[in-house]
Design a protein around this motif. Structure first.
Motif, mmCIF file in Angstrom:
data_model
loop_
_atom_site.group_PDB
_atom_site.id
_atom_site.type_symbol
_atom_site.label_atom_id
_atom_site.label_comp_id
_atom_site.label_asym_id
_atom_site.label_seq_id
_atom_site.Cartn_x
_atom_site.Cartn_y
_atom_site.Cartn_z
ATOM 1 N N ARG A 6 0.804 -1.223 0.000
ATOM 2 C CA ARG A 6 0.000 0.000 0.000
ATOM 3 C C ARG A 6 0.840 1.277 0.000
ATOM 4 O O ARG A 6 0.287 2.372 -0.020
ATOM 5 C CB ARG A 6 -0.914 0.030 1.232
ATOM 6 C CG ARG A 6 -1.838 -1.155 1.395
ATOM 7 C CD ARG A 6 -3.140 -1.061 0.646
ATOM 8 N NE ARG A 6 -3.871 0.150 0.806
ATOM 9 C CZ ARG A 6 -4.786 0.379 1.741
ATOM 10 N NH1 ARG A 6 -5.070 -0.527 2.634
ATOM 11 N NH2 ARG A 6 -5.438 1.516 1.765
ATOM 12 N N PHE A 24 -2.369 1.131 -8.225
ATOM 13 C CA PHE A 24 -3.156 1.368 -7.017
ATOM 14 C C PHE A 24 -4.649 1.526 -7.329
ATOM 15 O O PHE A 24 -5.493 1.086 -6.558
ATOM 16 C CB PHE A 24 -2.647 2.591 -6.250
ATOM 17 C CG PHE A 24 -1.413 2.318 -5.428
ATOM 18 C CD1 PHE A 24 -1.351 1.242 -4.554
ATOM 19 C CD2 PHE A 24 -0.322 3.147 -5.515
ATOM 20 C CE1 PHE A 24 -0.214 0.992 -3.796
ATOM 21 C CE2 PHE A 24 0.823 2.914 -4.762
ATOM 22 C CZ PHE A 24 0.879 1.831 -3.894
ATOM 23 N N GLY A 31 -3.682 2.976 -2.423
ATOM 24 C CA GLY A 31 -2.377 3.098 -1.792
ATOM 25 C C GLY A 31 -1.877 4.523 -1.773
ATOM 26 O O GLY A 31 -2.589 5.453 -2.170
ATOM 27 N N SER A 91 -8.927 3.062 -4.538
ATOM 28 C CA SER A 91 -9.259 1.992 -5.466
ATOM 29 C C SER A 91 -10.446 2.460 -6.304
ATOM 30 O O SER A 91 -11.428 2.966 -5.767
ATOM 31 C CB SER A 91 -9.634 0.736 -4.676
ATOM 32 O OG SER A 91 -10.017 -0.291 -5.543
#
Length: 131
Positions: A6, A24, A31, A91
């Protein structure tokens, strides 16, 4: 604080920024990318922090598809008396995200795997696209 699934360190803004952001965006949980920190965790700082922030926003906005506006935040922090940039990437819901110039292919679509951004194979890309 080491690199993890992350957390990514970048000493400076490079051509690989979009690859890391895409990884990511495609990774559940997103992240954080720190610019101004070397891979070993040494704080090196960023010169002309305002200019670099503008470049980051522009590159993410123009080089990644589908649009990820609202899925990232660019902030500044001071560590060891040096300016660094903290790029927080959420995300995304419209996966797979990819680098526009390479399209929805292993050269353009990446997923975070441990502390690295790995190319997604055609099957993974199709699987995300179908969802």
């Amino acid at each position: 604080m080491p690199e993890t699934n992350r957390i990514e360190f970048k000493q400076k803004l490079t051509d690989h920024l979009e690859k890391e952001v895409v990884a990511f965006l495609n990774y559940l949980g997103g992240g954080v990318i720190y610019l101004g920190i070397a891979n070993d965790g040494t704080v090196v700082g960023i010169d002309d922090i305002d200019q670099v922030q503008l470049q980051i926003k522009d590159r993410i906005k123009n080089n990644i598809s589908p649009s990820c506006m609202g899925l990232f935040d660019v902030a500044t922090e001071i560590r060891e008396d040096k300016d660094i940039i903290k790029l927080i990437v959420a995300s995304g819901q419209e996966r797979p995200y990819y680098i526009k110039k390479y399209g929805m292919s292993p050269k353009g679509a990446f997923m975070r795997n441990g502390s690295a951004a790995e190319p997604m194979n055609e099957r993974m890309i199709e699987g995300l696209f179908v969802k």
